[in-house]
Design an enzyme around this catalytic site. Structure first.
Site: not given
Ligand SMILES: Nc1ncnc2c1ncn2[C@@H]1O[C@H](COP(=O)(O)OP(=O)(O)O)[C@@H](O)[C@H]1O
Ligand SMILES: [Mg+2]
Length: 1063
Positions: A142-143, A147, A192, A195-196, A424, A426
């Protein structure tokens, strides 16, 4: 020409541009080459772009070091073969622009620096060219950025793919479905802020032209417990806060809501309703707009928000215990709102919240709930309402995304691109049922990964005709089986425990687990563990040795969560709901269905199996996301955290599988193109098959047989060091090649310049020569014409004036006049005058006169009074003597003098005697006596009135002009003259014979003074004069040789005078 290299923020060189002219080098494969070279040569600075090139590929430390070096340079992407590893930068790197998208379109995967868009484009091209369904699997904690990656991929496709012929709105819907799903399915967690809280698999359908025409979303296991409870520092799903922050007053009033989230028990558990990084108000606007895009009507929005509001009201429902400890609803207001918002009967809801309906032997029994049970029922209802609404929402979005052309023939030819954004691995301090499901999901995906990767490796080897060498790797099938196997798997045992009659608890489940599975290498419980490990396990825990590591789960809540029960009367109440969404979520058929619903774990297992099937049917691509630190901080590389993820994502395992065979493989063309300069036979170009060229090349480079293998289309290199040695050789070679190319280029450049200058010079020269030639020719033509005209005119010069001779005549006239101007007579005496042409004769005469007049006028103007007088006297002299007297010509050049005697030479007495009479002229003369002709020296004076003859101091004779009757001279050259005097005058002695050396002068003066110009007689032969009263004298003149004056015998004065001029 200057080559300019543009750097993009990843620090890697991507494009070579020329400001005005597109540089050929930058385009096509050559452009790629430039990029690739710079990227590869930069490998020392930023590690390796592909982990398979790590020499020490089994070392986790080396792996992490490479990640660190690249991360420090903001290079967040690295490959493991075709797998993309991404490290969340937590900052906007500006690497997802349209320019970046273009950069990665249509280029070969390995030849550009690693990037998500490279994966996106490769996948898309495979989809289009091979027409095979594709799936991009994005995993990570997560984070870690899953997403975000999914969104970037969608954005890439939305922006770069062609628009479909019909229903272009699909692109918008695909993009806009995201904010809606995120509002309902995402929440702020400790890890995050967005977070989804559900797994997502999204299909995008493309038509045969590659345009997106539809989509479909599958969601997995929404974390519904969040609806009723949040850990400290976490929030409920975004939509609650967005509604409260952004909803209009009127709407909130309708929904019976207050703006303050603190008023809602379901929102205060995490104690952080407000977060600085989240702008709920703005997000609300985005969501509202997105809802319209994905086909929500106003009514549907209202219904949906009513449900959201009802969940908040549900949370605020309180119970109090009556005397019998039965729960009673105390918050009537909330109940009222709920009744209205959910469209259910108040009394039914009240009863359902405080009672449980049991059906025993066909009879329905209502049993009251105690406080705890009522709260449980309420929360269960809230969770069920929310999670079912979420499921409905996904379905609703799917209806909106569904291709409208589903029935058309082209539909059958659509291809599908799947995007999997799923949780992923956890591992928390405390891991429960959810982690168990999530980690099981990851085991399944790892299993799939191994299967597909190995399969594709094997297929590649086969396709290339290279012997398959078994790869040593850990196959996690054993763990998957441990979880999902029928009867013996953990899920089966859990289900059994849930379903069996009797008192089943979480602990009985654990016991059952221990009993059934006993000694499995991947399962440990307190009881099954050995002495040493037992200490680290609680009694209510079991430990799974996942492929990625150990995770200890607490069994507490397993049964409950797996059952996910909602009391029947609550279900019934909801089935009667008049809210259209609720009535779709709670179907009456559910009530009549006697079969127990599938447990959560089984449902999840089934959906996973289905997912695996979906993914298996597609060509996979992988994005592995890593989170560099827990603080969401840019630039911080927390090694412990990352090592943990590298392990749990199985990246080392990935690498091992990938490196089991060959570290590097490339198509012959690509390999040869890059390294051909290292072998004289392949440089500068290889004429034969690329494969043979590569064979020659590697032989030349001295590759040992065990270092490489030649496939059908590719060369396989076993060790990275072989490639690096080749790369280093290329680096050296490039220096000298660069110099050569530069020299050649400069030579070429300057030669071109020289040729251009030369060409220009020739051009100017020829133009100038032409101009000169034309001018000369024109002049000649003109000359010829003139001459011809001239000759013609000459021939006809005597004819009357006509066009043919006009020119000639004019010319003759002009040239006469011009010539005349040059040859005018210089003075009055100059008689020269050019001969005029006949036509100008008259004019010429007139001109000549004019000219003469002019000269005379000019001359006259120029003379002094003295000279004028002189000339007047000379003119008179000429008039008198010219042609008449011999010695006249001698006198002409001699100037007349005003007087020949000064006053000092004249006696004062004479002067006195003259009184006031001025002397106008005085000259010495000789007087001949009248008788004897004796010569006597006398002075002759002229006054205004008389001629005076003076002897020394005595006036001998005064002849008044009135008495002067005439003057006689001879025509000879002598200088004698006779002044004739009036005879009547007795005072007069008679005529006077005189001789003057300046006879002409003297006579002229006398004649002028006495006004006797017409009275001068020039005699030939002799002169008679009156010698005295009654007596005349005669002078005889004869020409002779010498002047001789004598008294002749006849008494005459004889004068012999030489003839000077023959007259
Ligand atoms: N490629 C990227 N470039 C810049 N910031 C990113 C990138 N990927 C993630 N982030 C930052 O990290 C935060 C968490 O990403 P997210 O995709 O929501 O994580 P996940 O879905 O894996 O939990 C996003 O809100 C963004 O601020
Ligand atoms: Mg996500």
């Amino acid at each position: 020409m200057a080559l300019q290299v543009e750097l993009i923020p990843t620090g890697e060189i991507i494009r070579v541009v020329h400001p005005h002219r597109p540089c050929k080098l930058a385009l096509g494969s050559d452009g790629v080459r430039v990029t690739m070279e710079s990227a590869l040569t930069a490998r020392d600075r930023v590690g390796v772009q592909d982990f398979v090139l790590l020499e020490n590929f089994t070392s986790e430390a080396a792996f992490i070091e490479n990640l660190r070096r690249r991360f420090r340079e903001n290079l967040i992407y690295t490959y493991i073969g075709p797998v993309l590893v991404s490290v969340n930068p937590y900052r906007d790197l500006q690497i997802y622009s349209r320019q970046h998208m273009e950069r990665y379109r249509g280029v070969s995967f390995y030849e550009v620096p690693p990037h998500l868009f490279a994966v996106a484009d490769t996948v898309y091209r495979a989809l289009r060219t091979e027409r095979r369904d594709q799936a991009v699997m994005i995993s990570g904690e997560s984070g870690a950025g899953k997403t975000e990656a999914t969104k970037r991929l969608l954005q890439f496709y939305a922006e770069t793919c062609p628009a479909p012929e019909r229903g272009g709105a699909v692109r918008d819907r695909l993009l806009q479905s995201n904010p809606v799903l995120e509002a309902f399915g995402n929440a702020k967690t400790l890890r995050n802020d967005n977070s989804s809280r559900f797994g997502k698999y999204m299909d995008v359908q493309f038509d045969f032209k590659g345009a997106p025409v539809g989509g479909h979303i599958l969601s997995y296991l929404l974390e519904k417990s969040r609806v009723v409870h949040q850990n400290h520092g976490e929030r409920n799903f975004h939509i609650f806060y967005q509604l409260l922050e952004g909803g209009e007053e009127e709407m909130l009033r309708r929904l019976g809501l207050e703006r303050n989230p603190q008023s809602y028990l379901y929102l205060v558990k995490g104690q952080c309703a407000k977060v600085s990084s989240i702008n709920d108000k703005n997000d609300w606007k985005v969501v509202r707009k997105a809802l319209t895009v994905i086909d929500f009507t106003e009514d549907e929005v209202e219904d949906l928000l009513s449900i959201v509001a009802s969940v908040l009201h549900l949370g605020n429902i309180h119970f109090a215990a009556d005397e019998e400890s039965n729960a009673q609803v105390t918050t009537e207001n909330q109940l009222k709102y709920l009744t209205r918002l959910l469209g259910v009967e108040g009394s039914t809801l009240r009863e359902a919240l405080t009672h449980r309906k049991i059906i025993a032997k066909g009879e329905e029994l209502l049993s009251p709930l105690n406080l705890e049970q009522a709260a449980y029922a309420r929360d269960a209802l809230a969770k069920a309402v929310y999670s079912r609404t979420f499921t409905w929402l996904v379905e609703k979005i799917n209806r909106s995304l569904a291709s409208k052309d589903a029935d058309s023939p082209s539909w059958r030819s659509t291809t599908v691109l799947g995007l999997l954004d799923i949780y992923g691995f956890e591992v928390f301090q405390h891991n429960s049922f959810e982690q168990f499901c999530i980690n099981y999901c990851n085991e399944k995906l790892q299993q799939l990964f191994i299967e597909l990767t190995l399969k594709s490796e094997q297929e590649e080897y086969e396709a290339e005709g290279i012997a398959w060498e078994p790869v040593q790797y850990f196959n996690n099938k054993i763990i998957c089986d441990l979880v999902e196997e029928k009867f013996k798997g953990i899920i089966s045992i859990l289900d059994e425990e849930c379903l069996r009659p009797g008192e089943a608890t979480d602990l009985t489940f654990l016991e059952k687990l221990e009993d059934t599975i006993k000694h499995h290498p991947h399962l440990l419980t307190h009881k099954l563990a050995d002495q040493r490990t037992r200490k680290s396990l609680g009694r209510g825990e079991f430990r799974l040795l996942h492929y990625a590591g150990e995770v200890t789960y607490s069994v507490t809540g397993f049964l409950d969560k797996n059952n996910d029960l909602l009391f029947r009367n609550l279900k019934e109440t909801m089935c009667s709901s008049e809210n259209p969404i609720m009535s779709q979520c709670f179907d009456r058929s559910e009530l009549s269905d006697k079969k127990r619903p599938e447990t959560v774990a089984t449902q999840f297992k089934m959906s996973l199996l289905q997912l695996v099937e979906i993914l298996k049917s597609k060509e996979p691509a992988y994005v592995r996301c890593i989170k560099p630190n827990d603080a969401k901080q840019p630039g911080r590389f927390d090694e412990v955290l990352i090592r943990h993820q590298v392990k749990y994502l199985g990246l080392m395992e990935n690498l091992r599988v990938r490196r089991a065979g060959f570290a590097y493989r490339r198509k012959y063309e690509v390999f040869l193109q890059r390294y051909k300069s290292l072998c004289p036979e392949t440089w500068p170009s290889w004429a034969g098959r690329p494969q043979d060229g590569v064979a020659v090349l590697v032989r030349h480079l001295g590759y040992k047989p065990e270092e490489y293998k030649m496939g059908r289309t590719k060369i396989f290199i076993r060790f990275p060091k072989t490639l690096f040695a080749t790369e280093d050789a290329l680096e050296v070679r490039r220096q000298s090649l660069a110099t050569k190319i530069q020299a050649a280029w400069r030579g070429y450049h300057w030669r071109q310049k020289f040729l251009r200058v030369k060409q220009s010079a020739i051009c100017i020269q020829s133009w100038w020569r032409g101009t000169l030639g034309r001018r000369k020719a024109a002049k000649r033509k003109w000359a010829a014409q003139t001459i011809r005209r001239f000759i013609r005119g000459f021939i006809l010069r005597h004819a009357p004036r006509c066009p043919e001779n006009a020119f000639f005549l004019d010319h003759v006239r002009t040239s006469f006049l011009l010539n005349l101007r040059r040859q005018l007579p210089r003075n009055v005496l100059d008689t020269s005058w050019p001969t005029p042409p006949p036509a100008l004769r008259e004019a010429s005469e007139l001109l000549r006169e004019l000219c003469m007049k002019n000269m005379v006028w000019k001359y006259c103007r120029g003379i002094s009074p003295e000279w004028k007088q002189q000339l007047q006297q000379k003119a008179v002299a000429s008039e008198i003597f010219k042609g008449k007297k011999d010695n006249y010509p001698q006198s002409v050049p001699r100037l007349f003098i005003s007087t020949r005697l000064g006053t000092d030479e004249i006696s004062p007495k004479v002067l006195q005697a003259l009184g006031s009479e001025p002397i106008q002229y005085a000259v010495p003369v000789v007087k001949y006596d009248r008788k004897g002709y004796k010569p006597r020296s006398r002075q002759l004076l002229l006054t205004p009135n008389a001629v005076v003859i003076v002897e020394d101091a005595k006036v001998k004779q005064r002849i008044d002009y009135a008495n002067l009757t005439g003057i006689s001279v001879s025509s000879l050259s002598d200088s004698l003259f006779v002044l004739h005097v009036q005879r009547e005058d007795n005072k007069q002695k008679g005529d006077v014979v005189l001789q003057s050396d300046h006879v002409i002068e003297t006579l002229t003066k006398v004649a002028l003074s006495a006004d006797r110009v017409n009275n001068i007689n020039i005699n030939q032969g002799s002169i008679t004069f009156a010698g005295g009263p009654g007596r005349d004298g005669t002078i005889d003149f004869t020409p002779g040789s010498e002047l001789l004056i004598t008294k002749a015998k006849n008494g005459h004065l004889a004068v012999v005078a030489p003839r000077l001029n023959s007259r």
